[in-house]
Design a protein around this motif. Sequence first.
Motif, PDB file in Angstrom:
ATOM      1  N   LEU A 151     -51.985  26.413  72.780  1.00 33.30           N
ATOM      2  CA  LEU A 151     -50.625  26.861  72.491  1.00 33.30           C
ATOM      3  C   LEU A 151     -49.930  25.860  71.589  1.00 33.30           C
ATOM      4  O   LEU A 151     -49.873  24.661  71.901  1.00 33.30           O
ATOM      5  N   CYS A 152     -49.426  26.330  70.464  1.00 30.12           N
ATOM      6  CA  CYS A 152     -48.582  25.514  69.593  1.00 30.12           C
ATOM      7  C   CYS A 152     -47.159  26.038  69.764  1.00 30.12           C
ATOM      8  O   CYS A 152     -46.801  27.108  69.252  1.00 30.12           O
ATOM      9  N   VAL A 153     -46.364  25.311  70.523  1.00 36.26           N
ATOM     10  CA  VAL A 153     -45.017  25.750  70.895  1.00 36.26           C
ATOM     11  C   VAL A 153     -44.002  24.999  70.041  1.00 36.26           C
ATOM     12  O   VAL A 153     -44.060  23.768  69.929  1.00 36.26           O
ATOM     13  N   LYS A 154     -43.052  25.732  69.444  1.00 34.45           N
ATOM     14  CA  LYS A 154     -42.071  25.112  68.548  1.00 34.45           C
ATOM     15  C   LYS A 154     -40.652  25.517  68.929  1.00 34.45           C
ATOM     16  O   LYS A 154     -39.960  26.216  68.170  1.00 34.45           O
ATOM     17  N   PRO A 155     -40.189  25.100  70.098  1.00 32.62           N
ATOM     18  CA  PRO A 155     -38.815  25.443  70.477  1.00 32.62           C
ATOM     19  C   PRO A 155     -37.817  24.721  69.580  1.00 32.62           C
ATOM     20  O   PRO A 155     -38.037  23.592  69.150  1.00 32.62           O
ATOM     21  N   ILE A 156     -36.739  25.389  69.283  1.00 34.96           N
ATOM     22  CA  ILE A 156     -35.709  24.797  68.425  1.00 34.96           C
ATOM     23  C   ILE A 156     -35.073  23.603  69.109  1.00 34.96           C
ATOM     24  O   ILE A 156     -34.714  22.609  68.489  1.00 34.96           O
ATOM     25  N   GLN A 157     -34.939  23.681  70.418  1.00 34.73           N
ATOM     26  CA  GLN A 157     -34.406  22.554  71.188  1.00 34.73           C
ATOM     27  C   GLN A 157     -35.295  22.380  72.409  1.00 34.73           C
ATOM     28  O   GLN A 157     -36.338  23.006  72.521  1.00 34.73           O
ATOM     29  N   ALA A 158     -34.883  21.489  73.305  1.00 33.19           N
ATOM     30  CA  ALA A 158     -35.687  21.231  74.495  1.00 33.19           C
ATOM     31  C   ALA A 158     -36.039  22.549  75.178  1.00 33.19           C
ATOM     32  O   ALA A 158     -35.177  23.393  75.421  1.00 33.19           O
ATOM     33  N   GLY A 159     -37.339  22.711  75.488  1.00 33.44           N
ATOM     34  CA  GLY A 159     -37.781  23.979  76.057  1.00 33.44           C
ATOM     35  C   GLY A 159     -38.624  23.796  77.295  1.00 33.44           C
ATOM     36  O   GLY A 159     -38.889  22.685  77.757  1.00 33.44           O
ATOM     37  N   LYS A 160     -39.067  24.934  77.841  1.00 35.74           N
ATOM     38  CA  LYS A 160     -39.896  24.937  79.039  1.00 35.74           C
ATOM     39  C   LYS A 160     -41.153  25.751  78.765  1.00 35.74           C
ATOM     40  O   LYS A 160     -41.127  26.741  78.039  1.00 35.74           O
ATOM     41  N   LEU A 161     -42.222  25.312  79.401  1.00 36.55           N
ATOM     42  CA  LEU A 161     -43.480  26.036  79.337  1.00 36.55           C
ATOM     43  C   LEU A 161     -43.970  26.175  80.769  1.00 36.55           C
ATOM     44  O   LEU A 161     -44.411  25.196  81.382  1.00 36.55           O
ATOM     45  N   ASN A 162     -43.892  27.383  81.295  1.00 35.49           N
ATOM     46  CA  ASN A 162     -44.129  27.607  82.717  1.00 35.49           C
ATOM     47  C   ASN A 162     -45.388  28.443  82.919  1.00 35.49           C
ATOM     48  O   ASN A 162     -45.440  29.608  82.533  1.00 35.49           O
ATOM     49  N   PHE A 163     -46.422  27.829  83.498  1.00 36.68           N
ATOM     50  CA  PHE A 163     -47.672  28.543  83.776  1.00 36.68           C
ATOM     51  C   PHE A 163     -47.672  29.161  85.174  1.00 36.68           C
ATOM     52  O   PHE A 163     -48.627  29.835  85.543  1.00 36.68           O
ATOM     53  N   LEU A 164     -46.643  28.911  85.935  1.00 42.27           N
ATOM     54  CA  LEU A 164     -46.524  29.458  87.281  1.00 42.27           C
ATOM     55  C   LEU A 164     -46.218  30.952  87.201  1.00 42.27           C
ATOM     56  O   LEU A 164     -45.310  31.367  86.484  1.00 42.27           O
ATOM     57  N   VAL A 165     -46.983  31.766  87.925  1.00 40.25           N
ATOM     58  CA  VAL A 165     -46.810  33.220  87.909  1.00 40.25           C
ATOM     59  C   VAL A 165     -46.421  33.688  89.308  1.00 40.25           C
ATOM     60  O   VAL A 165     -47.072  33.321  90.294  1.00 40.25           O
ATOM     61  N   LYS A 166     -45.348  34.496  89.365  1.00 37.11           N
ATOM     62  CA  LYS A 166     -44.870  34.998  90.652  1.00 37.11           C
ATOM     63  C   LYS A 166     -44.820  36.524  90.650  1.00 37.11           C
ATOM     64  O   LYS A 166     -44.717  37.165  89.607  1.00 37.11           O
ATOM     65  N   THR A 167     -44.872  37.073  91.841  1.00 37.19           N
ATOM     66  CA  THR A 167     -44.687  38.521  91.993  1.00 37.19           C
ATOM     67  C   THR A 167     -43.206  38.850  91.903  1.00 37.19           C
ATOM     68  O   THR A 167     -42.350  37.958  91.800  1.00 37.19           O
ATOM     69  N   VAL A 168     -42.893  40.135  91.971  1.00 36.82           N
ATOM     70  CA  VAL A 168     -41.491  40.576  91.939  1.00 36.82           C
ATOM     71  C   VAL A 168     -40.735  39.986  93.121  1.00 36.82           C
ATOM     72  O   VAL A 168     -39.539  39.652  93.029  1.00 36.82           O
ATOM     73  N   GLU A 169     -41.459  39.789  94.228  1.00 38.90           N
ATOM     74  CA  GLU A 169     -40.811  39.236  95.427  1.00 38.90           C
ATOM     75  C   GLU A 169     -40.660  37.725  95.354  1.00 38.90           C
ATOM     76  O   GLU A 169     -40.123  37.106  96.280  1.00 38.90           O
ATOM     77  N   GLY A 170     -41.153  37.106  94.288  1.00 45.11           N
ATOM     78  CA  GLY A 170     -41.000  35.659  94.140  1.00 45.11           C
ATOM     79  C   GLY A 170     -42.127  34.851  94.754  1.00 45.11           C
ATOM     80  O   GLY A 170     -42.014  33.632  94.904  1.00 45.11           O
ATOM     81  N   VAL A 171     -43.244  35.498  95.108  1.00 42.46           N
ATOM     82  CA  VAL A 171     -44.379  34.798  95.709  1.00 42.46           C
ATOM     83  C   VAL A 171     -45.357  34.373  94.604  1.00 42.46           C
ATOM     84  O   VAL A 171     -45.765  35.198  93.772  1.00 42.46           O
ATOM     85  N   GLU A 172     -45.728  33.099  94.599  1.00 40.00           N
ATOM     86  CA  GLU A 172     -46.653  32.612  93.578  1.00 40.00           C
ATOM     87  C   GLU A 172     -48.047  33.184  93.815  1.00 40.00           C
ATOM     88  O   GLU A 172     -48.511  33.297  94.950  1.00 40.00           O
ATOM     89  N   VAL A 173     -48.736  33.529  92.722  1.00 40.46           N
ATOM     90  CA  VAL A 173     -50.075  34.102  92.806  1.00 40.46           C
ATOM     91  C   VAL A 173     -51.035  33.276  91.950  1.00 40.46           C
ATOM     92  O   VAL A 173     -50.622  32.501  91.080  1.00 40.46           O
ATOM     93  N   LEU A 174     -52.338  33.456  92.203  1.00 44.48           N
ATOM     94  CA  LEU A 174     -53.357  32.795  91.393  1.00 44.48           C
ATOM     95  C   LEU A 174     -53.258  33.261  89.948  1.00 44.48           C
ATOM     96  O   LEU A 174     -53.097  34.458  89.680  1.00 44.48           O
ATOM     97  N   SER A 175     -53.378  32.346  89.021  1.00 43.32           N
ATOM     98  CA  SER A 175     -53.287  32.698  87.605  1.00 43.32           C
ATOM     99  C   SER A 175     -54.113  31.724  86.774  1.00 43.32           C
ATOM    100  O   SER A 175     -54.428  30.621  87.225  1.00 43.32           O
ATOM    101  N   TYR A 176     -54.462  32.159  85.571  1.00 38.47           N
ATOM    102  CA  TYR A 176     -55.287  31.344  84.675  1.00 38.47           C
ATOM    103  C   TYR A 176     -56.514  30.810  85.418  1.00 38.47           C
ATOM    104  O   TYR A 176     -56.876  29.637  85.312  1.00 38.47           O
ATOM    105  N   GLU A 177     -57.173  31.694  86.159  1.00 39.78           N
ATOM    106  CA  GLU A 177     -58.194  31.264  87.106  1.00 39.78           C
ATOM    107  C   GLU A 177     -59.419  30.629  86.458  1.00 39.78           C
ATOM    108  O   GLU A 177     -60.049  29.756  87.047  1.00 39.78           O
ATOM    109  N   LYS A 178     -59.815  31.057  85.247  1.00 41.30           N
ATOM    110  CA  LYS A 178     -61.031  30.537  84.622  1.00 41.30           C
ATOM    111  C   LYS A 178     -60.759  29.584  83.459  1.00 41.30           C
ATOM    112  O   LYS A 178     -61.699  29.146  82.795  1.00 41.30           O
TER     113      LYS A 178
END
Length: 1132
Positions: A1024-1051
């Motif tokens: 990933l080449c990320v170019k935010p104009i100002q301070a930014g966030k990069l969030n790999f955490l994935v949640k369901t609609v209910e807000g429960v974290e799930v397995l992601s980027y498994e491989k």
Amino acid sequence: MADLVLGVAKSLVQGTLTKAQSAIEEESRLRQSTQRDLVFIAGEFQMMQSFLSVTTEEHVRNNIVSTWVTQVRDLAYDVEDCIEFVVHLDTKSDWWLRSIKCCNCMAPALSLDEANADIEQLKARVHDVSQRNIRYLIGDFVPKPITEMNQPGATGPSSSMLAKTRDTAWMQRDVEELTNLITKKGNGLEVISVWVTGGDSVATSITRKAFDDPNVWGNFTCRAWVKLLHPFNLHDLIRSLLDQFYANFREVQQEAIVGISLVQEFMQQVNNQTYLIVLEDVSTMVEWEAIRKYLPDRGNGSRIVVSTQQFEIASFCTRLPYFQRFSADQSFCFFFKEGLQSDGGKNKATDRGILIDHSPLMGRIPEIDELPKYPALARVNALHVMSVWGVAGAGKSALVRNLYHKKVHMLQNNEFDKHGWVDVSYPFNLRVFCLSLLLQFHSHSPKANEAIYCSTRGIRDPIEECHNLLKDHRCLVVIDNLKSTEEWNLIQAALVSRRSQSIIIVITNEASLALHCADRKELVFNVKGLEIGAAIDLFKKEVSKNNFFPVDDIANDKELRQLISKCGGLPKVIVAIADSLAEVYNWAERTRVLNDQFITNLETGQEFSCLQSLFGWIHSYFRSCPDFLKPCIFYLSIFPKSQVIRRRRLVMRWVTEGYSKDKPNYTAEENGEELFSKIIELSMIQPPEQAIITNMRMIRFQVSAFFHEYIISRPKEENVTFALEVFALAGCCRQTTGRTGRHLVIEESWDRDRIVFESIDFSRLRSFTVFGKWESFFISPSMKVLRVLDLENASGVTDEDLKKIVNLLHRLKYLSLRGCSEIRHLPSTLGHLRQLQILDVRNTSIVTFPASFTKLEKLQYIRGGTTTLADLTSPHKRVGVELHAGIEKLTALHTIGVINVDIPRGKAILSELRKLTQLRKLGVFGVNKNNSNQFCSAISDHAHLESLSVWINKNSQNCLDGISSDTPPLKNLQSLKLFGLVNKLPVWIYLLRKIKKLVLEITTPAEHDMAVLGGLQELCVLRLCVKPIQAGKLNFLVKTVEGVEVLSYEKVKVLEIACSSPLHVTFGSLAMRSLEQLTVHCCSELTLPFDEIRNLTKLREVRLIGSQDDALKKQLDEQLKLHPNKPALKLG
């Protein structure tokens, strides 16, 4: 080498026969007489092919057969070159030249006339070679097929001779086994028992051969053999031993015995000297205990061999626990201590690894931590068989023995009730195997000895006994040195029960066999060679026993570092060389000698006898290696051992050289990829140091230094012409007429002597590879049959040089100018290279292809432009090349990129691309709102597309959304690169079910898009080449609609992040659990919360590139030190 020459000859004859038959079919382009000649040549090559199909390596050892095979091979090369010349002639423009020739006898010869003359000459050569077969009775040197030998009447002497030959081979194997046990170096006194289960004549003969072996003599000052007489007399036995000690010093013997007692003199000898004593026919424990009292252990490596017909005595003398190995005919069995099995003490360079001393194996901490997870995984899933594989000498057995020791000797968690380690002996016998396993199961229990003894006498069935033990108990079994699926199938059918809690670990050299044995591919563990740092550390440890050796300066000593590098990271080879140097004073001179003829010294040196099993495996592999694979392996010698090479570079060279050919269901390139995979399985090539292994194809590789040395050593050691005829110019060379061949390599170290270069015969040269500086005199008009010109990353190549290349080398099939930055233009005469298949001008200064390139109808592969990213804070540079109309005629194209379509004729180019339906790899620059419809339409029918790279123009966000969700490429893409995105990914990203590699340049990724990426099940590499104009966030955490974290980027195993502004990266607790390498390019502040880095449980390495923030480096270093895996921090 004979087998290689034969293999290449078979392959060449087959290829030449195919080409001749194809040429015959193109009769409209050939004269009638030429066609008749080709029919004759094809028929002769069919007969040659039939002859070679029944010719083996043994036959080629005969000088007459070898010479004839070499002539056939050379002739096949020349015929193939001539046929290709004829088939690809452009005869349409010859009519006016022919009319000139009729009027002017001085006119130049026409190409077709020249080709016809060559065919006539080759026909005569083919006839001569065929006649030599008859004239010199070559066929008489090749035996009749076995089926003829087995006809009625062919009985008696021949069958008994075969049996005798077999028995001799078995006996030799047993002699070598006993010799190795006696000579394995160690500090303590060791007892080896020979339990005679049948007639004692065979056991005695084998023991005598080992006792008389010259390799044994140098290890012991005193040697003696005594057969015990009955009644037993200790005094007579001691006198007999002492007489043999002094057998060569009679005067000293008589003088020594006068004045002191016999026993005192004997004790003086055994206390001060190393001794080897064979005690034959020990029949009672009383006899053994009486003798043993006078044979002290002085820690000098003495040996006692006890021969007995009593099982109890054999096992008692060796002491518990012991290992055992039956002879091939089961007439006797060796018993020996675990230290000998592990090759303890000084010489650790054996198949069995190292003496277990509770210290970690050098450079193996990651493997030591990882290996225990495999039997644990098997247990959790109710599976029973895992496998460990790697090239011979890599330390597989040592690593497994370390685990075995923890599981058994340390009684770790009482996981197993019984344990056994069995080396598979050959010829394989299932009963002998099970007997060995039973003895291992009960080696700690004297009470069980009688039961095992009875089973060997046929009272009980050892196979059934083993089966029941594995089924009813928790057993840990290690099967070492397994060589074929046939043996495993027998073992599996007899012993493996699905209703058990036992675990079996199979150790083998072959990846395919490891996969066959393991219950799942996830239970296959690969042991690779050590990296150079660990190899140096191991060398230091072994050589430190020499007080004169400058241990601290090894890493800085060029000769030593070169020598260690040549070992290819194989602990067995490293230890053997270190032991050799540790015993000499003039180690510097010895190092130079070893470097000069590395493989020859290891194969022939007496001190390297421990490496014979390694070379035996290599020789055995090449004897059994398929003929089509041998040239591909030896082709690796073209590349320097330290060179990092692109996979595609090698594969495409194989294709153009004809080593990888089309098959009914596979293209030549796909076949080449399969050949590459087979060589990977042999550990002959490996990824560059620090590279993370994913299930993606290996992009770059290095040839194993040890195998590279082995390959290039072959022509020096064998009196047979090297089949591929690779010759290199390196260092300072003298002028000689001996330099000739088909593959020329100029190494970077060569002094570029023009006189030397021009003395070379180029008439048969097929490939020319240059590393380092290019000189204008490197191209010669005599390079008439040159197919491959590889100048990748060569410096000093100019446009004028390229014009000369194109004008002179019309038979080129492969032209690589990649990295030659001084080249700015392709000549307008490029279209003359009608046979060109591969054209690589990537990372040059070329921006436009000439119109004539559309005449290259055989072109399969085009790489152009530059895709190197500019500074992260700047927009990317122009990366594509401009093409002319007519590309649709190049129907053989499967790879093209990067094309610039941001030009007036861009839409027309995209329309033509749609017709190239065989494309598998495509790169396009300049996609925008104006041409996006044409682009989306162009790729819609490309069902074979596996890799797509797209550069989107500014202000053209969402222009890729026009690609339909049912477009075939989306279902088959494995690699996707998108540059120029703003804050949104294309809507079809979630459909990439097979995607393994994803590269994205995006300003600010949306949270929804990050969740979509996290759900791509096959994704392994994410950049990933990320170019935010100002301070930014990069969030790999994935949640369901209910807000429960799930397995992601498994491989995902490799994650690379580039940022130009402050960035806060969040992983959560369930994302990227398989991540092994994290690379960060940053120009500003970066925040990586430690609590979440700790959740990346498989993290091995973090690379920080571009940051000048010392506080950030310190913070990251402290975080990684607290990580359970202690990942390495690399700064760049």
